[in-house]
Write a protein that holds these residues in place. Sequence first.
Motif, PDB file in Angstrom:
ATOM      1  N   ARG A  62       0.817  -1.405   0.019  1.00  0.00           N
ATOM      2  CA  ARG A  62      -0.078   0.032  -0.136  1.00  0.00           C
ATOM      3  C   ARG A  62       0.822   1.399   0.098  1.00  0.00           C
ATOM      4  NH1 ARG A  62      -3.469  -2.771   3.776  1.00  0.00           N
ATOM      5  NH2 ARG A  62      -2.473  -2.057   5.289  1.00  0.00           N
ATOM      6  N   ARG A  63       1.944   1.319   0.906  1.00  0.00           N
ATOM      7  CA  ARG A  63       2.831   2.494   0.773  1.00  0.00           C
ATOM      8  C   ARG A  63       3.501   2.828  -0.695  1.00  0.00           C
ATOM      9  NH1 ARG A  63       5.039   1.116   5.124  1.00  0.00           N
ATOM     10  NH2 ARG A  63       6.686  -0.309   4.268  1.00  0.00           N
ATOM     11  N   LEU A  64       3.774   1.696  -1.315  1.00  0.00           N
ATOM     12  CA  LEU A  64       4.600   1.729  -2.545  1.00  0.00           C
ATOM     13  C   LEU A  64       3.691   2.400  -3.431  1.00  0.00           C
ATOM     14  CD1 LEU A  64       6.870   1.452  -4.178  1.00  0.00           C
ATOM     15  CD2 LEU A  64       6.402  -0.832  -4.582  1.00  0.00           C
ATOM     16  N   ALA A  65       2.149   1.692  -3.332  1.00  0.00           N
ATOM     17  CA  ALA A  65       1.056   2.101  -4.209  1.00  0.00           C
ATOM     18  C   ALA A  65       0.801   3.543  -3.999  1.00  0.00           C
ATOM     19  CB  ALA A  65       0.048   1.254  -4.161  1.00  0.00           C
ATOM     20  N   TYR A  66       0.696   3.975  -2.797  1.00  0.00           N
ATOM     21  CA  TYR A  66       0.387   5.281  -2.476  1.00  0.00           C
ATOM     22  C   TYR A  66       1.525   6.358  -3.098  1.00  0.00           C
ATOM     23  CZ  TYR A  66      -0.220   9.753   0.095  1.00  0.00           C
ATOM     24  OH  TYR A  66      -0.411  10.864   0.593  1.00  0.00           O
ATOM     25  N   GLN A  67       2.782   6.003  -2.888  1.00  0.00           N
ATOM     26  CA  GLN A  67       3.831   6.970  -3.309  1.00  0.00           C
ATOM     27  C   GLN A  67       3.772   6.951  -4.956  1.00  0.00           C
ATOM     28  OE1 GLN A  67       7.327   4.712  -1.900  1.00  0.00           O
ATOM     29  NE2 GLN A  67       7.223   5.692   0.086  1.00  0.00           N
ATOM     30  N   ASP A  68       3.396   5.968  -5.487  1.00  0.00           N
ATOM     31  CA  ASP A  68       3.543   6.035  -7.026  1.00  0.00           C
ATOM     32  C   ASP A  68       2.346   6.882  -7.521  1.00  0.00           C
ATOM     33  OD1 ASP A  68       5.454   4.352  -7.178  1.00  0.00           O
ATOM     34  OD2 ASP A  68       4.225   2.403  -7.800  1.00  0.00           O
ATOM     35  N   ALA A  69       1.239   6.821  -6.738  1.00  0.00           N
ATOM     36  CA  ALA A  69      -0.130   7.453  -7.053  1.00  0.00           C
ATOM     37  C   ALA A  69       0.225   9.004  -6.872  1.00  0.00           C
ATOM     38  CB  ALA A  69      -1.223   7.125  -6.238  1.00  0.00           C
ATOM     39  N   VAL A  70       1.080   9.406  -5.834  1.00  0.00           N
ATOM     40  CA  VAL A  70       1.147  10.787  -5.263  1.00  0.00           C
ATOM     41  C   VAL A  70       2.068  11.371  -6.328  1.00  0.00           C
ATOM     42  CG1 VAL A  70       2.552  12.316  -3.930  1.00  0.00           C
ATOM     43  CG2 VAL A  70       0.826  10.683  -3.077  1.00  0.00           C
ATOM     44  N   SER A  71       3.031  10.427  -6.906  1.00  0.00           N
ATOM     45  CA  SER A  71       4.104  10.957  -8.090  1.00  0.00           C
ATOM     46  C   SER A  71       3.321  11.164  -9.363  1.00  0.00           C
ATOM     47  CB  SER A  71       5.127  10.133  -8.093  1.00  0.00           C
ATOM     48  OG  SER A  71       4.946   8.772  -8.511  1.00  0.00           O
TER      49      SER A  71
END
Length: 171
Positions: A62-71
């Motif tokens: 989830r943390r990685l998916a969140y970072q990808d979505a923010v970028s």
Amino acid sequence: MAQETTTFELREPAPPDHLLPDGSEVVLWLTLAAGFVVSMIAVTWLLWRKFHPPKPDPASVRRLAYQDAVSALDGTTASNPRAAAVQVSLILRRYLAAALGDPALYETHEEFISRHDSLKSLSEPAREACQRGFAALAALKYAPAETAGNPAEVVAGARSLLETLNLGFQG
């Protein structure tokens, strides 16, 4: 000619030790059998690990998916609200697909909202915000004509929805 006399004296039999194996062959065969069993266990374990890899930690996914979505939201460049809605909808669906293992990325809006088990990992307020947010994005995406508005507002709304979704996980 000399006569042989037969005696009925009992004699000890000759020891049969020279007929028996010396024991080194038995040890060799036992060692080979044990080596074979150990190697078969190792091969089985390696094959099992190959076809059953360890599951990743859901929090890190989830943390990685969140970072990808923010970028991806930071890199959104749309000239009108409709194009912005299409881009952010894809970004948010990609986030849901990665963070929840949900097929939202591959469904239409109607399929996504009709599934009652979708987003079961989210809290009730996060689910409601998701449904409202995707409904607003669908209204923009499927509007009959180019609507006037600011694409930055669409991206800001998507960022707010992303934060709500990210904080709304249960467990």
